[in-house]
Design an enzyme around this catalytic site. Structure first.
Site, PDB file in Angstrom:
ATOM      1  N   ASP A 140      -8.718  -1.021   2.089  1.00  0.00           N
ATOM      2  CA  ASP A 140      -8.776  -0.397   0.764  1.00  0.00           C
ATOM      3  C   ASP A 140     -10.039  -0.826   0.038  1.00  0.00           C
ATOM      4  O   ASP A 140     -10.764  -0.009  -0.532  1.00  0.00           O
ATOM      5  CB  ASP A 140      -7.564  -0.820  -0.092  1.00  0.00           C
ATOM      6  CG  ASP A 140      -6.323  -0.014   0.261  1.00  0.00           C
ATOM      7  OD1 ASP A 140      -6.328   0.619   1.332  1.00  0.00           O
ATOM      8  OD2 ASP A 140      -5.365  -0.038  -0.528  1.00  0.00           O
ATOM      9  N   THR A 173      -3.179   5.014  -3.905  1.00  0.00           N
ATOM     10  CA  THR A 173      -2.153   5.800  -3.240  1.00  0.00           C
ATOM     11  C   THR A 173      -0.819   5.743  -3.975  1.00  0.00           C
ATOM     12  O   THR A 173      -0.087   6.722  -4.012  1.00  0.00           O
ATOM     13  CB  THR A 173      -1.964   5.320  -1.798  1.00  0.00           C
ATOM     14  OG1 THR A 173      -1.852   3.906  -1.805  1.00  0.00           O
ATOM     15  CG2 THR A 173      -3.150   5.711  -0.960  1.00  0.00           C
ATOM     16  N   THR A 174      -0.516   4.583  -4.570  1.00  0.00           N
ATOM     17  CA  THR A 174       0.709   4.499  -5.349  1.00  0.00           C
ATOM     18  C   THR A 174       0.542   5.327  -6.616  1.00  0.00           C
ATOM     19  O   THR A 174       1.439   6.072  -7.022  1.00  0.00           O
ATOM     20  CB  THR A 174       1.002   3.042  -5.733  1.00  0.00           C
ATOM     21  OG1 THR A 174       0.802   2.221  -4.597  1.00  0.00           O
ATOM     22  CG2 THR A 174       2.412   2.885  -6.220  1.00  0.00           C
ATOM     23  N   ASP A 216       0.828  -1.193   0.000  1.00  0.00           N
ATOM     24  CA  ASP A 216       0.000   0.000   0.000  1.00  0.00           C
ATOM     25  C   ASP A 216       0.868   1.251   0.000  1.00  0.00           C
ATOM     26  O   ASP A 216       1.665   1.458   0.916  1.00  0.00           O
ATOM     27  CB  ASP A 216      -0.903  -0.032   1.240  1.00  0.00           C
ATOM     28  CG  ASP A 216      -1.875   1.123   1.235  1.00  0.00           C
ATOM     29  OD1 ASP A 216      -2.450   1.370   0.163  1.00  0.00           O
ATOM     30  OD2 ASP A 216      -2.027   1.782   2.260  1.00  0.00           O
TER      31      ASP A 216
HETATM   32  P1  ADP Z   1      -2.671   1.864  -5.832  1.00  0.00           P
HETATM   33  O1  ADP Z   1      -2.012   2.000  -4.499  1.00  0.00           O
HETATM   34  O2  ADP Z   1      -2.461   3.073  -6.676  1.00  0.00           O
HETATM   35  O3  ADP Z   1      -4.081   1.437  -5.749  1.00  0.00           O
HETATM   36  P2  ADP Z   1      -2.176  -0.756  -6.806  1.00  0.00           P
HETATM   37  O4  ADP Z   1      -0.929  -1.510  -6.537  1.00  0.00           O
HETATM   38  O5  ADP Z   1      -3.415  -1.150  -6.090  1.00  0.00           O
HETATM   39  O6  ADP Z   1      -1.856   0.750  -6.578  1.00  0.00           O
HETATM   40  O7  ADP Z   1      -2.423  -0.856  -8.364  1.00  0.00           O
HETATM   41  C1  ADP Z   1      -3.524  -0.282  -8.970  1.00  0.00           C
HETATM   42  C2  ADP Z   1      -3.399  -0.368 -10.481  1.00  0.00           C
HETATM   43  O8  ADP Z   1      -3.445  -1.724 -10.920  1.00  0.00           O
HETATM   44  C3  ADP Z   1      -4.570   0.348 -11.107  1.00  0.00           C
HETATM   45  O9  ADP Z   1      -4.107   1.182 -12.136  1.00  0.00           O
HETATM   46  C4  ADP Z   1      -5.417  -0.798 -11.647  1.00  0.00           C
HETATM   47  O10 ADP Z   1      -6.109  -0.414 -12.796  1.00  0.00           O
HETATM   48  C5  ADP Z   1      -4.379  -1.841 -11.959  1.00  0.00           C
HETATM   49  N1  ADP Z   1      -4.968  -3.181 -11.952  1.00  0.00           N
HETATM   50  C6  ADP Z   1      -5.595  -3.807 -10.940  1.00  0.00           C
HETATM   51  N2  ADP Z   1      -6.020  -5.043 -11.303  1.00  0.00           N
HETATM   52  C7  ADP Z   1      -5.624  -5.209 -12.579  1.00  0.00           C
HETATM   53  C8  ADP Z   1      -5.750  -6.279 -13.540  1.00  0.00           C
HETATM   54  N3  ADP Z   1      -6.362  -7.403 -13.222  1.00  0.00           N
HETATM   55  N4  ADP Z   1      -5.230  -6.088 -14.763  1.00  0.00           N
HETATM   56  C9  ADP Z   1      -4.617  -4.945 -15.082  1.00  0.00           C
HETATM   57  N5  ADP Z   1      -4.456  -3.909 -14.242  1.00  0.00           N
HETATM   58  C10 ADP Z   1      -4.953  -4.025 -13.004  1.00  0.00           C
HETATM   59 MG    MG Z   2      -4.877  -0.379  -5.020  1.00  0.00          MG
END
Ligand code: ADP
Ligand code: MG
Length: 560
Positions: free
Chosen positions: A394, A97-98, A64
């Site tokens: 989250d 958040t990332t 996170d």
């Molecule tokens: P954040 O802290 O920003 O939420 P995450 O590590 O949760 O970061 O990553 C979120 C990103 O991963 C988003 O841009 C989301 O669209 C992408 N994402 C999540 N699941 C998938 C998937 N199954 N295929 C492609 N992209 C995905």
């Molecule tokens: Mg996320």
């Protein structure tokens, strides 16, 4: 000659350090890039986790962004802004958040060559602001509403959003299982804004799949005295009395100083105390309650007394749990046992004390107001359960947001590519150097799909070219990175969905932060704050895993 006679003007205290101008802007940008580099690899379903080791020996494993940024203990004044936007994204929407940190850093990185070439930051800021607003406007236009669906449909749609959030986490392997659990929990509490109505209890041991949802309240059995074993452990439709008083014999005769003239009076003092507590206990019993909970201690005398009358009791229940029991069962916490009327008693369908792993749990289910839910999390290591809890948080936030705003956008970088295309097209219509800046903003948005590819080990250039072509063709607006094959796919059709607010908030916060950092051209450090910080830093450096960050983000940094 006259000017030489003038005394020197001393404006700042001796030892004050200032750095200013273009070099300062560039140095701030570098610091932000360094910070973003630490969370970069955590983005997306194939993202890596970070292990952070703090000076107390605690170990946190997290994916996170907000958690990592918080634990890194960043000291660079400009880079701290990134920590703040990650935090605000976390409290505002709960996810992304990332994303927000990466976007802000990428906006700045794109701006850097211009700043170095002598473009005034304010020209950049103006263009960035317009571009940011246009991007947000476009997200709103592209967002798809999930309003007006039946409950069943809505449930599955919300579960999709939760699953997308969970897919990037440690518990991603069981995302469907947890997604439906989260949706049920959120729907249970309805429109209530109090997030703490959803309790998450962690019980080490077992497997993830042993986690379960209680439609009501559950908490770990509190400390109990002798006599507890004889109390019944299961009730159907019991009345519940919630207290905030102590039911304990304090033996005041040993603590207080009392002057007696007649030895016989001694007994009457001892008796008085017993009478008081018996009176209290009697009133509890008379109220008709079968379960007595108190935030304060319930002693051995009371425990035995209740046991003899087939009443269950638990003392030292935490404030949070007691409030949730109150909300769920419709009871009211009492500060006195005088005049306990029926209305202040709570009720539920089933109360049970149950074994969960190594722990005993008090579980209240089938509660009338139904506005609580408790997720009991199981799993191997402590760090694992902790991270699972953060991930569920989250997901809970995301489902609540999706429920409130009811609009979703395709994830996997699809929406980012589409906005990027839109802004590039717009840039072509602008005359003057602003065209370059809007173009740079558009290019920066591509960081999300690029990073998703990089983290999954795909050829980012290749995938991005395919995506650009698809989006440019006009019918590929929903195409994003296919995380399974390394190609491109229709993210919307594959149910990689995110609530639109996540993107809107992320773009907004990232634009604001980058403009803020660009507008700073001077940092002044007065000697006092410097030495205070130096000491704090020295203390924190000892044995801290994040020590490297301090060096990188430090003031003297000139990393390019
Ligand atoms: P954040 O802290 O920003 O939420 P995450 O590590 O949760 O970061 O990553 C979120 C990103 O991963 C988003 O841009 C989301 O669209 C992408 N994402 C999540 N699941 C998938 C998937 N199954 N295929 C492609 N992209 C995905
Ligand atoms: Mg996320």
């Amino acid at each position: 000659m006259a000017s030489m006679m003038q005394p020197q003007i001393i404006l700042l205290k001796e030892g004050t350090d200032t750095s200013q101008g273009r070099a300062q802007v560039v140095s701030n940008i570098n610091a932000c890039t360094a910070v973003a580099d630490t969370v970069r690899t955590t983005l997306g379903p194939r993202g890596m986790d970070k292990l952070i080791h703090d000076d107390k020996g605690g170990v946190t494993i997290s994916n996170d962004g907000a958690t990592i940024m918080r634990l890194l203990d960043i000291v660079h004044p400009a880079a701290k802004i990134l920590v703040d936007i990650a935090k605000s994204q976390d409290s505002e929407v709960g996810d992304g958040t990332t994303t927000v940190v990466l976007l802000a850093a990428e906006f700045l990185k794109e701006a850097k060559p211009y700043v170095e070439d002598g473009v005034h930051p304010h020209s950049l800021i103006r263009s960035y602001r317009t571009a940011g607003n246009m991007a947000i406007q476009r997200v709103k236009e592209l967002a798809v509403s999930i309003e007006g669906k039946s409950l069943e449909e809505k449930k599955s749609l919300l579960a999709k959003c939760a699953a997308t959030t969970l897919s990037s986490k440690l518990i991603g392997g069981e995302k469907e299982f947890f997604a439906s659990m989260v949706v049920d929990a959120v729907l249970a509490i309805g429109n209530d804004d109090r997030l703490n109505l959803i309790g998450i209890k962690k019980v080490p041991g077992g497997t993830m799949r042993d986690s379960f949802l209680v439609n009501g309240v559950a908490f770990k059995k509190t400390f109990s005295y002798a006599g507890f074993e004889q109390q019944p452990k299961k009730f159907l439709n019991p009345k519940i009395l919630l207290l905030n008083i102590e039911l304990e014999l304090k033996s005041e005769k040993e603590n207080a100083e009392i002057r007696l003239s007649d030895p016989l009076q001694y007994q009457s003092i001892v008796d008085a105390e017993w009478n008081i507590i018996y009176d209290k206990l009697d009133k509890c019993v008379k109220s008709g309650a079968k379960i007595v909970l108190s935030r304060l201690a319930i002693g051995d005398l009371a425990t035995q007394y209740f046991a003899d009358r087939d009443i269950f009791c638990a003392g030292r229940v935490t404030e949070e749990d007691l409030q949730r029991v109150a909300a769920a069962t419709g009871g009211m916490v009492q500060t006195s046992v005088n005049n306990v009327i029926d209305e202040v008693l709570g009720s539920c369908e089933v109360f049970e004390e149950k074994q969960v792993g190594n722990e005993r749990f008090n579980i209240f289910s089938g509660c009338p107001s139904g506005q609580t839910a408790t997720i009991v999390l199981r799993g191997g290591a402590d760090q694992f359960i902790e991270e699972a809890e953060r991930s569920l948080h989250d997901a809970i936030m995301i489902v609540r947001r999706a429920l409130k705003n009811s609009t979703v956008v395709p994830g996997g970088g699809a929406i980012d590519m589409e906005i990027s295309k839109y802004l590039r097209q717009h840039a072509r219509t602008i005359a003057g150097k602003s065209q370059f800046f809007v173009n740079s903003f558009a290019k920066a948005l591509e960081v999300i799909p690029r990073q998703l590819c990089d983290n999954a080990g795909f050829d980012a250039t290749d995938v991005l070219n395919k995506l650009r072509q698809k989006h440019a063709s006009g019918e590929g607006a929903n195409y994003g990175v296919d995380i399974n094959t390394g190609g491109i796919t229709d993210s919307f059709a594959n149910f990689v969905w995110e609530p639109a607010v996540v993107k809107i908030n992320a773009i907004n916060a990232a634009t604001e932060a980058s403009c803020l950092i660009l507008s700073v051209d001077e940092t002044v450090k007065n000697p006092k704050s410097e030495s205070a910080q130096g000491e704090a830093a020295a203390g924190a450096m000892a044995g801290r895993g994040g020590g490297a960050m301090r060096g990188r983000g430090g003031r003297g940094m000139r990393r390019r």
